[in-house]
Design an enzyme around this catalytic site. Structure first.
Site, PDB file in Angstrom:
ATOM      1  N   PRO A 148       0.605  -1.222   0.067  1.00  0.00           N
ATOM      2  CA  PRO A 148       0.194  -0.121  -0.016  1.00  0.00           C
ATOM      3  C   PRO A 148       0.884   1.327   0.047  1.00  0.00           C
ATOM      4  CG  PRO A 148       0.091  -0.995   2.148  1.00  0.00           C
ATOM      5  CD  PRO A 148       0.611  -1.837   1.262  1.00  0.00           C
ATOM      6  N   CYS A 149       1.514   1.764  -1.167  1.00  0.00           N
ATOM      7  CA  CYS A 149       2.375   2.787  -1.414  1.00  0.00           C
ATOM      8  C   CYS A 149       1.397   3.865  -0.959  1.00  0.00           C
ATOM      9  CB  CYS A 149       3.359   2.944  -2.301  1.00  0.00           C
ATOM     10  SG  CYS A 149       2.278   2.590  -3.948  1.00  0.00           S
TER      11      CYS A 149
END
Length: 184
Positions: A148-149
């Protein structure tokens, strides 16, 4: 001969519709290997060519392949708000070194509905001065959404950059309850 040379399918892919636009999902036998935003035909074709050159095999469209079917199911559950954490095998072969270390820490240590600063993430991997390098790692993430950047933000409260575009980042953070839903 290794199994790849025996004609077994190595990379399978599908494009799925989501609230943030079409996503290309690609998987190997090891797991999900690539997620690509805005997977219109030209973007999809470029992504498949990159996979072909990096992995040395022709990707095959097969949304029913077991390793893709589960990913598609989990993406649908995530975008409907029913899933808060992906549980998929991941193939990390498109990324290595510091970038892989940072992305693994992000995947393991920043849950749904939380955010982390670039500098905080750098400290977590033992490189406190590497906030900018963390930004580079986020930009090279081959598995966005699952890794989850979008949960990495600036320490001053700014949203930070995002390879999928800031509107996509805002929508993902709103889905997770971090930001209010956009008005339009």
């Amino acid at each position: 001969m290794n199994s790849h040379e025996q004609g077994e399918q190595q990379v399978v892919w599908a494009v799925v519709g989501t609230d943030i636009g079409p996503l290309l999902l690609a998987a190997t036998r090891e797991g999900l290997v690539n997620v690509v935003f805005h997977a219109t035909d030209p973007v999809r074709d470029r992504a498949l060519e990159r996979l072909r050159s990096r992995l040395g095999t022709d990707p095959v469209e097969d949304p029913g392949a077991p390793q893709l079917a589960e990913a598609i199911s989990q993406f649908e559950a995530y975008f409907s708000g029913r899933l808060h954490g992906f549980e998929l095998p991941l193939d990390w072969s498109l990324i290595s070194g510091f970038n892989r270390q940072v992305l693994r820490e992000l995947a393991a240590g920043v849950p749904y509905g939380a955010v982390v600063g670039y500098g905080d993430l750098a400290r977590r991997v033992g490189q406190p001065g590497a906030a900018q390098a963390v930004g580079v790692a986020m930009g090279s993430n081959p598995l966005p959404v699952v890794v989850p950047c979008h949960r990495v933000v600036e320490s001053d409260g700014g949203i930070g950059g995002f390879g999928g575009g800031l509107e996509t980042k805002r929508k993902l953070l709103a889905l997770e309850g971090v930001l209010p839903e956009p008005l339009f």
